[in-house]
Design a protein around this motif. Structure first.
Motif, PDB file in Angstrom:
ATOM      1  N   LYS A   1     -38.669 -59.938 -40.800  1.00 32.65           N
ATOM      2  CA  LYS A   1     -39.163 -60.074 -39.435  1.00 32.65           C
ATOM      3  C   LYS A   1     -38.661 -58.902 -38.599  1.00 32.65           C
ATOM      4  O   LYS A   1     -37.486 -58.548 -38.642  1.00 32.65           O
ATOM      5  CB  LYS A   1     -38.689 -61.389 -38.821  1.00 32.65           C
ATOM      6  N   TYR A   2     -39.585 -58.312 -37.839  1.00 31.75           N
ATOM      7  CA  TYR A   2     -39.256 -57.184 -36.971  1.00 31.75           C
ATOM      8  C   TYR A   2     -39.648 -57.521 -35.530  1.00 31.75           C
ATOM      9  O   TYR A   2     -40.477 -58.400 -35.288  1.00 31.75           O
ATOM     10  CB  TYR A   2     -39.983 -55.915 -37.425  1.00 31.75           C
ATOM     11  N   GLU A   3     -39.055 -56.788 -34.620  1.00 33.38           N
ATOM     12  CA  GLU A   3     -39.362 -56.952 -33.208  1.00 33.38           C
ATOM     13  C   GLU A   3     -39.657 -55.588 -32.594  1.00 33.38           C
ATOM     14  O   GLU A   3     -39.069 -54.583 -32.981  1.00 33.38           O
ATOM     15  CB  GLU A   3     -38.187 -57.596 -32.456  1.00 33.38           C
TER      16      GLU A   3
ATOM     17  N   LYS B   1     -42.909 -60.243 -32.142  1.00 37.61           N
ATOM     18  CA  LYS B   1     -42.287 -60.460 -33.444  1.00 37.61           C
ATOM     19  C   LYS B   1     -43.374 -60.477 -34.520  1.00 37.61           C
ATOM     20  O   LYS B   1     -44.425 -61.073 -34.329  1.00 37.61           O
ATOM     21  CB  LYS B   1     -41.506 -61.772 -33.452  1.00 37.61           C
TER      22      LYS B   1
ATOM     23  N   TRP C   1     -44.047 -59.871 -39.119  1.00 40.12           N
ATOM     24  CA  TRP C   1     -43.510 -59.786 -40.477  1.00 40.12           C
ATOM     25  C   TRP C   1     -44.163 -58.616 -41.204  1.00 40.12           C
ATOM     26  O   TRP C   1     -45.369 -58.399 -41.097  1.00 40.12           O
ATOM     27  CB  TRP C   1     -43.776 -61.080 -41.251  1.00 40.12           C
TER      28      TRP C   1
ATOM     29  N   GLU D   1     -34.251 -68.626 -41.106  1.00 34.95           N
ATOM     30  CA  GLU D   1     -35.343 -67.717 -40.791  1.00 34.95           C
ATOM     31  C   GLU D   1     -36.631 -68.118 -41.499  1.00 34.95           C
ATOM     32  O   GLU D   1     -37.720 -67.986 -40.950  1.00 34.95           O
ATOM     33  CB  GLU D   1     -34.953 -66.282 -41.173  1.00 34.95           C
TER      34      GLU D   1
END
Length: 623
Positions: free
Chosen positions: A175-177, A209, A211, A255
């Protein structure tokens, strides 16, 4: 797939109480396979791994390097470790990064295959196929940039040069932001009639957010594989050990809760919340810590087990032939007691690929691991250290006067230790101070030791196949002709080309292939899909650069062959281009510096000619 997240979807797990269903499977994975892989690596690889790391860091007191002191026959008085190994590693890694990461990105490409479009439900015209391929190319490029895949890749190059091999793990769904700006007006539009609304537009930030399939770089100390098989993908198993704290374990499982058994995770956290980490087989830095706070081990398993064990554990398997099935699962625990936190699933990845990929610096005959730079030049490093320490010892002795004498010729109780202005009382019968005290200086033999150092450095160049010119330096035994330099660079380029080819085929190409497969399966955009071939281009870029360097060196050799060709050629410009191919242009003197030194030489020659002709006296007007 990893504890960070798998890239394909699994059915959500029902929370249930712990049972004995996994006991036999856990025993097979932990007590049999994991224990065997750890023993294999400890017996075959870990001594050399530790010695390579110590040589890179310059640790002269390592248990793995005690043989160096033993070969001296006496304990060294100076503890100098000349980091020739580190200089070779750093220069080689920098050269590879400059070649492979041109433009700051991984070298790769995709193109439509020449085979019929078997994956598409309908045929497409050539223009549409090229457009879709370009869209897929952009999708993969954006993913590489968003996930910063270059960083784990470059870290793996350094580790590969030191130990002889490195691991990359992909695809890992993470997961990235990122900050996303939305354009809005402060008030409703009708308040600003007949006006340019863009003037009143404001941008409001928000956190988005998402993926993405990414790449990670596990340490060589945390991966175990079947050393009986040269290809880890075909061996019995690959196991990654991930030390975590209870909080880290909870964060990983929360998560993606659908992938983990919550009851098993809670049991592990409650049971081992105060556990300390084991130091056996961990990376060298962790061994020096008093206590390891990451006392829980996650064991990620990718390998084959008997299908009867899976059937007993209630795991669904395919109906294909054979008694073994390739599975993926994760266990966690400490002190030899583990719980299944991620229930086993049969590996559904294409061609049963495991998510851990190895790449070797240099292949050894019949060796499962690779050969790194420290192992190649360990004898030369020993010679350099020994010669430098003897040089320092000799300089220390030769640079200080030593005192010899007879204590019977000194007055009773007098210390012979001299100091400026000190009065030394002699015995009554002594008529001449020289009969009591004599100064002497040990001979300076540093010239011979310097020759030995130069010879050892030459051996290091040849053993590692990385000449000092790649470091931007010149050695005592430097090539005397352009042809010799060309041969030296050609030999070094062959070594680097092998490493680059290994990285292409063992890391970059499988990584791009994994991204392509992921987007073909998971992405909803049909305008990126098609039959594409993925390939790495690092080796091709290197060969283009090498061909240019060889051509320029051949031209330089031809230009210097005789006075006519030298007169007809701009030698300094050609010489500068040769250094450019090695990214070493900064070591060539600038035109202003050459002109300045040329003027000084001309003045010196003119003055000497005038002295010889009797026009002026020696020293008058001369430099």
């Amino acid at each position: 797939m990893g504890t960070e997240g798998g890239w394909y979807r699994l059915a959500p797990l029902q929370q249930k109480e712990l049972t004995m269903a996994y006991d036999d499977l856990k025993k097979e994975i932990i007590d049999t396979q994991y224990a065997t892989l750890k023993t294999q690596r400890k017996n075959l690889l870990e001594d050399q791994m530790q010695a390579s790391f110590d040589a890179f860091k310059g640790k002269y007191d390592s248990d793995q390097l005690t043989k160096w002191t033993a070969s001296e026959m006496t304990k060294w008085r100076s503890k100098v470790f000349v980091r020739a190994t580190k200089m070779k590693v750093v220069s080689a890694v920098a050269s590879i990064e400059d070649i492979v990461l041109q433009g700051g990105s991984l070298p790769w490409d995709i193109h439509p295959t020449a085979q019929p479009q078997t994956t598409m439900p309908f045929l497409l015209d050539e223009k549409t196929i090229e457009k879709r391929c370009e869209n897929m190319r952009k999708k993969i490029k954006d993913t590489i940039q968003e996930t910063n895949a270059v960083r784990p890749f470059t870290n793996s190059i350094t580790e590969q040069a030191i130990y002889g091999w490195s691991w990359l793990k992909f695809p890992v769904l993470k997961k990235y932001e990122r900050i996303k700006f939305t354009a809005k007006l402060p008030q409703v539009p009708f308040i600003y009639p007949d006006m340019d609304l863009a003037e009143y537009m404001r941008y409001f930030p928000s956190v988005e957010k998402f993926w993405l399939p990414s790449m990670s770089h596990p340490s060589v100390w945390d991966v175990f594989w079947d050393l009986e098989d040269f290809d880890p993908q075909g061996g019995q198993a690959i196991i990654q050990r991930i030390p975590v704290t209870p909080g880290m374990l909870r964060a990983i499982t929360e998560e993606k809760p659908a992938f983990y058994d919550k009851a098993a995770v809670n049991t592990v956290i409650d049971k081992f919340k105060d556990a300390s980490g084991a130091k056996e087989g961990v990376n060298p830095y962790l061994k020096d810590l008093t206590e390891l706070k990451r006392g829980i081990e996650i064991i990620e398993y990718s390998g084959r087990v008997d299908k009867s064990l899976l059937k007993k554990a209630g795991v669904e398997t395919s109906d294909r032939q054979g008694n073994e099935r390739e599975i993926l699962c994760a266990l966690a625990g400490a002190g030899g007691e583990y719980f299944m936190i991620r229930p086993p699933k049969e590996n559904r990845l294409p061609m049963k690929r495991r998510p851990l990929w190895i790449s070797r610096w240099e292949y050894g005959v019949h060796e499962p691991g690779g050969i790194g730079i420290p192992e190649n030049m360990k004898d030369a490093q020993q010679m350099i250290n020994s010669a430098y320490r003897r040089l320092i010892d000799n300089k220390s002795l030769a640079g200080n006067l030593m005192l010899a004498g007879k204590s019977s010729n000194l007055a009773p109780g007098v210390s012979p230790n001299p100091s400026p202005g000190k009065w030394i009382e002699l015995a009554e019968h002594v008529q001449d101070v020289r009969s009591a005290l004599q100064w002497f200086s040990p001979p300076d033999i540093s010239d011979g030791l310097i020759d030995l150092i130069n010879l050892a450095e030459r051996f290091a160049d040849e053993e590692a196949n990385l000449p000092k010119i790649l470091q931007g330096e010149t050695a005592q035994y430097q090539p005397k002709t352009a042809f010799e330099m060309a041969q030296l660079l050609k030999s070094a380029n062959k070594t680097l080309s092998k490493v680059i080819r290994n990285k292409d085929s063992e890391h970059i190409e499988p990584y791009i292939q994994s991204l392509y497969v992921y987007f073909m399966i998971a992405d909803t955009d049909e305008n990126i899909k098609g039959d594409y071939a993925c390939h790495a281009t690092g080796f091709n870029s290197f060969m283009d650069k090498q061909v240019r360097a060889t051509s320029l060196l051949n031209l330089l050799t031809f230009a210097l062959a005789n006075k006519i060709t030298a007169f007809m050629t701009e030698i300094p410009a050609l010489y500068r281009e040769v250094f450019k191919t090695q990214d070493a242009e900064r070591f060539v003197k600038s035109k202003d510096k050459i002109d300045e030194q040329g003027d000084m030489l001309l003045q010196m020659l003119t003055a000497n000619a005038q002295v010889q002709a009797g026009v002026m006296q020696p020293g008058e007007g001369a430099l």
